[in-house]
Design an enzyme around this catalytic site. Structure first.
Site, mmCIF file in Angstrom:
data_model
loop_
_atom_site.group_PDB
_atom_site.id
_atom_site.type_symbol
_atom_site.label_atom_id
_atom_site.label_comp_id
_atom_site.label_asym_id
_atom_site.label_seq_id
_atom_site.Cartn_x
_atom_site.Cartn_y
_atom_site.Cartn_z
ATOM 1 C CB ILE A 13 1.418 15.403 -21.896
ATOM 2 C CG1 ILE A 13 2.263 16.421 -21.119
ATOM 3 C CG2 ILE A 13 0.653 14.497 -20.950
ATOM 4 C CD1 ILE A 13 1.436 17.330 -20.215
ATOM 5 N N GLY A 16 9.571 18.523 -27.304
ATOM 6 C CA GLY A 16 9.974 19.634 -28.153
ATOM 7 C C GLY A 16 11.475 19.706 -28.287
ATOM 8 C CG MET A 18 14.354 24.402 -25.582
ATOM 9 S SD MET A 18 16.147 24.624 -25.447
ATOM 10 C CE MET A 18 16.314 24.972 -23.695
ATOM 11 C CB VAL A 21 5.862 18.516 -21.299
ATOM 12 C CG1 VAL A 21 4.900 18.960 -20.204
ATOM 13 C CG2 VAL A 21 6.655 19.708 -21.828
ATOM 14 C CG ASP A 130 9.235 31.811 -29.860
ATOM 15 O OD1 ASP A 130 8.974 32.062 -31.054
ATOM 16 O OD2 ASP A 130 9.586 30.682 -29.464
#
Length: 465
Positions: A13, A16, A18, A21, A130
């Site tokens: 879904i 990114g 890092m 997901v 952040d």
């Protein structure tokens, strides 16, 4: 990958910097969950692993309806992962893209929920550091969920930053955080104020492709009031937002609770008295002269520029129906050329155009294409709310297929796009010509998605190439 322990993977879904997901089924508790898996190459670095563990620990400390719930953290053959509650919603950045107009009451309601999450975090001794549109989820019933505590500071003695690298997202970051100074809860409140500004105007007040320029503007310039961009915004809300993003921490709201109280009071007053939106301030009296086709020469009076701005809007309307335009704005230094371009940029972005903004620099040996490179770096940034993840991925895919040589630079847009050639004399010009063709092709691809505005500032410093 089909299964992780007792979790059956359903689909991916999100992705990114890092990790990725996935939506998954918890076969033990029979519930839907989200699993964040760190990219394998990143899991080899202990600092990245620490960051993932930090995210899990920070969020796990907070039991709050506006903070994503963490179920567990684990390690498998492929690396580390976090299991968290699954939220049926979209990021605030995608929400902004798909919603042309957000009324001020809804924008304030979103911000109140963000501040509730921050208030809980601050009381637990946690700084998020952040807060940005991409780290906020919006559900179908307008509930806000704050996520990604990956660079959160868990205590005053805790410091994830190493080697003088400042972590966070520049556009939302408070000046003191950008400078590497000591920070406190007010840096999160500054970022929340930036999010509210963005909700009200669909823009960020200090947008630039140059990090140094953003910092300079934050320290030296005053942001435009939200109502000057969106006249539906109330002047009282203007003051609340501008106080939140004041350059000096001492002049901002001092706690999340204080900021919360002010916004709640504003909502109560808005609903009770039906406050009318602010009128558009009239401050445009500057005359202009036409100098050839589509050339605007500003006179030596700095009062306003309504006529020039209207001319640019007329030309923009031509662009929207497929008639491309080239415009040169001329005038003496300090007369307001850049300011006019900046205001037009805000207008174009508000009207769903893709804007690529670059500037020429007065420096020997600079890459001839530096304005294009800087503009594209900013345009392809994941913080660019005008470009959805699907649009971004589609563009990258097309470039890799149709422009294989150019695709080598897609992920970073380095400041030296045209590499020094070791071939025979004349090959450098051929390479430069090829790169120029690639830029033109890329701009054409972008304009197939939305109207495209390319703004090049300080043309007097442009490379003759």
């Amino acid at each position: 990958m089909k299964k992780i322990n007792h979790y059956n993977i359903i689909d991916r879904i999100g992705i990114g910097g890092m990790g990725e997901v996935y939506r998954a089924e918890d076969t033990v508790l029979e519930r839907c969950v989200a699993i964040k898996i760190m990219h394998h190459h990143l899991s080899q670095d202990s600092e990245n692993v620490d960051r993932l563990i930090r995210e899990a620990k920070a969020a796990a400390k907070l039991v709050h309806p506006n903070v994503i719930t963490i179920h567990e953290i684990g390690e498998a053959d492929f690396g580390y992962y976090i299991v968290m509650e699954y939220i049926n919603g979209i990021s605030l950045s995608d929400f902004l893209y798909h919603n042309d107009k957000i009324d001020q009451e809804r924008a304030v309601n979103f911000t109140i929920q963000i501040l509730k999450a921050l208030n809980a975090a601050h009381k637990a001794g946690i700084l998020h550091r952040d807060i940005k549109a991409e780290n906020i989820l919006i559900t179908e019933d307008d509930q806000v969920k704050v996520l990604d505590f990956g660079i959160a500071r868990l205590s005053k003695n805790d410091n994830l930053t190493k080697n003088n690298v400042i972590l966070g997202t520049i556009d939302y970051m408070a000046p003191e955080q950008m400078l590497g100074d000591d920070i406190d809860e007010r840096c999160d409140l500054y970022a929340a104020g930036m999010v509210l500004y963005q909700l009200l105007t669909r823009l960020l007040p200090f947008k630039s492709s140059n990090t140094v320029q953003i910092l300079f503007n934050k320290l030296n310039e005053e942001p435009a009031s939200p109502s000057s961009i969106n006249p539906r915004i109330n002047r009282e809300l203007d003051a609340i937002v501008l106080k939140a993003i004041h350059k000096k921490p001492s002049e901002r709201w001092q706690t999340a609770e204080e900021f919360l109280t002010v916004l709640r009071d504003f909502l109560d007053q808005l609903r009770r008295d039906k406050i009318k939106p602010a009128a558009v301030p009239i401050n445009y009296d500057l005359d202009f002269e036409e100098d050839g086709k589509n050339a605007l020469t500003l006179k030596n009076v700095f009062i306003g520029r309504q006529k020039e701005f209207k001319r640019l809007v007329q030309l923009f309307n031509d662009v929207k129906i497929g008639r491309g335009q080239s415009v040169i704005i001329k005038g003496e230094a300090g007369i307001g050329k850049s300011r006019l371009a900046s205001k037009f940029r805000s207008y174009a972005e508000y009207n769903k155009a893709c804007v690529i903004y670059g500037a020429c620099l007065y420096k020997e040996g600079m890459d001839a294409y530096l304005p294009f490179i800087d503009g594209l770096r900013d345009f392809f940034s994941r913080d660019n709310q005008r470009l959805t993840e699907n649009d971004r991925n589609e563009l990258v895919s097309r470039v890799r297929k149709q422009m294989p040589d150019f695709s080598l630079f897609m992920d970073r847009f380095t400041t030296t796009l045209v590499q020094k050639s070791k071939n025979k004399k004349g090959s450098t010009k051929k390479s430069q010509d090829s790169q120029l063709e690639n830029f033109i092709h890329l701009f054409s691809l972008i304009s197939n998605l939305h109207p495209l505005i390319l703004i090049i500032d300080d043309m007097q410093w442009a490379d003759v190439a």
